[in-house]
Design an enzyme around this catalytic site. Sequence first.
Site, PDB file in Angstrom:
ATOM      1  N   GLU A 294      42.654  37.305  34.000  1.00  0.00           N
ATOM      2  CA  GLU A 294      41.471  36.881  33.237  1.00  0.00           C
ATOM      3  C   GLU A 294      41.933  36.346  31.888  1.00  0.00           C
ATOM      4  O   GLU A 294      42.919  36.812  31.320  1.00  0.00           O
ATOM      5  CB  GLU A 294      40.544  38.084  33.068  1.00  0.00           C
ATOM      6  CG  GLU A 294      39.456  37.979  32.026  1.00  0.00           C
ATOM      7  CD  GLU A 294      38.357  36.992  32.358  1.00  0.00           C
ATOM      8  OE1 GLU A 294      38.605  35.785  32.144  1.00  0.00           O
ATOM      9  OE2 GLU A 294      37.267  37.407  32.793  1.00  0.00           O
ATOM     10  N   GLN A 472      34.970  35.577  31.062  1.00  0.00           N
ATOM     11  CA  GLN A 472      34.304  35.594  32.373  1.00  0.00           C
ATOM     12  C   GLN A 472      34.973  34.611  33.332  1.00  0.00           C
ATOM     13  O   GLN A 472      34.321  33.852  34.039  1.00  0.00           O
ATOM     14  CB  GLN A 472      32.807  35.287  32.241  1.00  0.00           C
ATOM     15  CG  GLN A 472      32.088  36.052  31.150  1.00  0.00           C
ATOM     16  CD  GLN A 472      32.167  37.571  31.330  1.00  0.00           C
ATOM     17  OE1 GLN A 472      32.298  38.065  32.443  1.00  0.00           O
ATOM     18  NE2 GLN A 472      32.107  38.305  30.236  1.00  0.00           N
ATOM     19  N   HIS A 473      36.320  34.662  33.374  1.00  0.00           N
ATOM     20  CA  HIS A 473      37.108  33.803  34.265  1.00  0.00           C
ATOM     21  C   HIS A 473      38.027  34.636  35.165  1.00  0.00           C
ATOM     22  O   HIS A 473      39.231  34.396  35.212  1.00  0.00           O
ATOM     23  CB  HIS A 473      37.970  32.834  33.446  1.00  0.00           C
ATOM     24  CG  HIS A 473      37.212  31.883  32.593  1.00  0.00           C
ATOM     25  ND1 HIS A 473      37.786  31.210  31.525  1.00  0.00           N
ATOM     26  CD2 HIS A 473      35.924  31.468  32.633  1.00  0.00           C
ATOM     27  CE1 HIS A 473      36.879  30.437  30.955  1.00  0.00           C
ATOM     28  NE2 HIS A 473      35.743  30.576  31.613  1.00  0.00           N
ATOM     29  N   PRO A 474      37.514  35.611  35.895  1.00  0.00           N
ATOM     30  CA  PRO A 474      38.409  36.445  36.714  1.00  0.00           C
ATOM     31  C   PRO A 474      38.886  35.714  37.964  1.00  0.00           C
ATOM     32  O   PRO A 474      38.113  35.006  38.618  1.00  0.00           O
ATOM     33  CB  PRO A 474      37.514  37.633  37.087  1.00  0.00           C
ATOM     34  CG  PRO A 474      36.135  37.053  37.129  1.00  0.00           C
ATOM     35  CD  PRO A 474      36.104  36.033  36.022  1.00  0.00           C
TER      36      PRO A 474
END
Length: 547
Positions: A294, A472-474
């Site tokens: 992330e 919020q980029h998993p």
Amino acid sequence: MEGQFDYVIVGAGSAGCVLAARLTEDPGTRVLLLEAGGGADHFLIRMPLGMMKAMLKPELTWRMMTEPEPHLDNRRLFLPRGRLLGGSSSINGMVYMRGHSGDYDRWAQKGCRGWSHADVLPYFRKMERSWRADNADYGHDGPLPVTKNNTQYLLHDELIQAVANAGLPVTDDIHGGAEEGASLVELTIDEKGRRASTYEAYLKPAMQRPNLAVLTNALTRRVLVEGGRVTGVEYEHDGQVKTVRAGREVILSGGAFNSPQLLQLSGIGPAAHLAEMGIAVVHDLPGVGGNLSEHPRVPVEFAAKGPVTFVNQLRFDRAVRAVAQWYLFGSGPFARQLNSANPMLRSDPRLSQPDIQLFSNPVKLSAHLWFPGFIKSPPHSFSADVILLHPQARGSVRLKSAHPRDLPAIRLNLFDNEADLITARAGLRLARQIYATEPMGSLIAGENIPGADVTSDPAIDAHIRATAGTTQHPVGTCAMGTGPGAVVDPELRLHGLAGLRVVDASIMPDVPGGNTNGPTIMIAEKAADIIRGRSLPAINKNERDAA
């Protein structure tokens, strides 16, 4: 809903909507798309500046949290994910980025054959309907609108000039030109000023096809395995548990948290963990739920010298007018995003590509509506949060229980290593350098966060541990590859079991250097062609430019 489908897709998010639309272009292919959430026709979703409110609405999101993060003062971080048609593409910030070309070449070097930049570039172009109509590096007739931000209220020009005056790069085209520097932000917003989620761009136009069934409020409980093959899924709908069979394949598109959770609930994953949860081991696959990556985000904030920021547009009477302008004409300050520019920079000139992104906004994202004499104005400020594009930290997704409605245990392990701390410190100092440089310097009254007195490495590290969050980029929890930690092969088929693919951000071997929604859509476009037994010819941009 009677009878057998060729494909059952679990999750109508950024990838699932694309797959459902592309696979049903063949009228002989029957597809069922299952979505745990509901529809995506909410006012706050359609209006771009409604994003922060939409992201906080429980009926639109999975309300996920990390476990206490051991390297962030044991804080738990909020991880909202879209729980509706379009998934997180229906609630995200709409920033469109492809990622650096070197990101994909590294994927290929890791054994992901067919995923180099030359291989994926045709699919970025296929999906795009870019505002750069005269630029051959972009697609112009794809389903996904990509428009430029309206910078009228965002002090864009001042920030770009400050970056240049600080001796740092500026680029007119972060994708087709120089892949480094501050640039105009591009957005997935259509020509009418409406959010272009994958629901709007792909699924909604396809929903009238007789060979596509879309079922909302349907929670998938597990995949069904018979004789070494995945044959269907079990799901819950209207209080009843039902099963559906897939004649060809089940495709998981739940994202980096939900896809590994569903595999583990189905007995597919690390055997010791499954046994601990009381789940019978169907297939021991150690990589499921591992390799979680992330983009960390470290807050940096400056106080404005006077009322010059986007807070002016949040005065109640102006906001009402802006909503009306958006609704009637698709224009105005609420029809776009808040991002001033998107500096993609190297923290060390010896690096081959940017490792820092500054999330630069002329307002705090928590700012509220106000009106003189009734509701106090939010402070005028600038944020320049430091985002690490290539973090070394890796986390995991594990079950908390064997119940499908229990959210998983998520551990990001952010800043568990010195290298990421070094990068974040350098990024913070770059932000300070830019905002102290004219013309931005004249707009700044001082530093709010972390504060001008926070200068030493230990003090900056303390700030990081007390305040860092995520973008919020998993990605990465069902990683593509050929090694022992890989979950899917380069055709996105699950290692060791037939009849199942994973198509979403979880298959990325590591996180690309940029916002991840665009790459996730690209993955689904390419996967649809892989499934249909075809591919677009590779485009080697460097060779073409040289010729």
